[in-house]
Write a protein that holds these residues in place. Structure first.
Motif, mmCIF file in Angstrom:
data_model
loop_
_atom_site.group_PDB
_atom_site.id
_atom_site.type_symbol
_atom_site.label_atom_id
_atom_site.label_comp_id
_atom_site.label_asym_id
_atom_site.label_seq_id
_atom_site.Cartn_x
_atom_site.Cartn_y
_atom_site.Cartn_z
ATOM 1 N N LEU A 124 90.813 81.386 16.956
ATOM 2 C CA LEU A 124 90.852 79.965 16.630
ATOM 3 C C LEU A 124 89.897 79.187 17.538
ATOM 4 N N ARG A 125 89.917 79.485 18.819
ATOM 5 C CA ARG A 125 89.027 78.809 19.771
ATOM 6 C C ARG A 125 87.558 79.097 19.453
ATOM 7 N N LYS A 126 87.243 80.333 19.139
ATOM 8 C CA LYS A 126 85.853 80.701 18.838
ATOM 9 C C LYS A 126 85.348 79.939 17.615
ATOM 10 N N VAL A 127 86.176 79.816 16.590
ATOM 11 C CA VAL A 127 85.794 79.047 15.403
ATOM 12 C C VAL A 127 85.597 77.586 15.784
ATOM 13 N N TYR A 128 86.568 77.023 16.480
ATOM 14 C CA TYR A 128 86.522 75.600 16.847
ATOM 15 C C TYR A 128 85.307 75.265 17.710
ATOM 16 N N GLU A 129 85.007 76.111 18.676
ATOM 17 C CA GLU A 129 83.948 75.789 19.627
ATOM 18 C C GLU A 129 82.544 76.115 19.126
ATOM 19 N N PHE A 130 82.431 76.729 17.958
ATOM 20 C CA PHE A 130 81.110 77.050 17.428
ATOM 21 C C PHE A 130 80.349 75.771 17.090
ATOM 22 N N ASN A 131 79.091 75.728 17.476
ATOM 23 C CA ASN A 131 78.217 74.602 17.161
ATOM 24 C C ASN A 131 77.138 75.093 16.203
ATOM 25 N N PRO A 132 77.210 74.691 14.919
ATOM 26 C CA PRO A 132 76.245 75.181 13.933
ATOM 27 C C PRO A 132 74.820 74.680 14.152
ATOM 28 N N LEU A 133 74.653 73.722 15.037
ATOM 29 C CA LEU A 133 73.324 73.144 15.248
ATOM 30 C C LEU A 133 72.621 73.646 16.503
ATOM 31 N N VAL A 134 73.275 74.467 17.296
ATOM 32 C CA VAL A 134 72.724 74.859 18.586
ATOM 33 C C VAL A 134 71.403 75.628 18.467
ATOM 34 N N GLU A 135 71.225 76.385 17.413
ATOM 35 C CA GLU A 135 70.002 77.185 17.227
ATOM 36 C C GLU A 135 68.969 76.484 16.342
ATOM 37 N N VAL A 136 69.209 75.210 15.998
ATOM 38 C CA VAL A 136 68.413 74.533 14.969
ATOM 39 C C VAL A 136 67.605 73.377 15.552
ATOM 40 N N LYS A 137 66.303 73.380 15.258
ATOM 41 C CA LYS A 137 65.460 72.241 15.623
ATOM 42 C C LYS A 137 65.434 71.232 14.471
ATOM 43 N N GLU A 138 65.327 71.727 13.248
ATOM 44 C CA GLU A 138 65.237 70.879 12.051
ATOM 45 C C GLU A 138 66.631 70.651 11.460
#
Length: 142
Positions: free
Chosen positions: A54-68
């Motif tokens: 649950l924590r791993k899902v919650y703390e994931f940031n979908p934008l961390v690897e994205v410039k655009e």
């Protein structure tokens, strides 16, 4: 117009967005709900050996690897049903991680707080799931 569903990793989602493709982020490392959510103490069978808490899902940031970032359409969870023999099994594997995924989708990363989220989950949402007879995951199920 086409879009890419980046399921292999968040890194690939960033790469695709940076190339100008619209992307739905569904990384294998945390948004596959057919993966375990506990290291032990779970009676259900899972696909693979990854653990997606649950924590791993919650703390994931979908934008961390994205410039655009404008090319990111959103996030998605996946659950392959080969090892989900009934609806009770599906519920266990999806809930409450889907609640964490919703927070990832609509809350800015710098505004998220796992302790606050978990408190609200326990005080309100899990009670609602119980009232609805949803077989949500908790460590007491062995």
């Amino acid at each position: 117009e086409n879009a890419i569903m980046a399921w292999r990793s968040a890194e690939i989602a960033g790469y695709a967005a940076d190339l100008g493709f619209k992307v739905v982020v569904a990384p294998n490392e945390c948004f596959y709900f057919d993966h375990r959510q506990f290291n032990s103490g779970d009676r259900y069978k899972y696909f693979g050996y990854n653990v997606s808490t649950l924590r791993k899902v919650y703390e994931f940031n979908p934008l961390v690897e994205v410039k655009e970032r404008d090319f990111i359409l959103g996030v998605q969870a996946c659950a392959w049903a080969e090892r989900m023999n009934d609806f009770e099994n599906v519920q266990w594997k999806v809930f409450p991680r889907i609640c964490a995924l919703a927070e990832v989708a609509w809350t800015k990363p710098d505004l998220k707080d796992f302790t606050e989220f978990k408190s609200g989950l326990v005080e309100v949402h899990l009670r609602r799931l119980k009232e609805l007879n949803i077989n949500y995951a908790h460590k007491r199920n062995k």
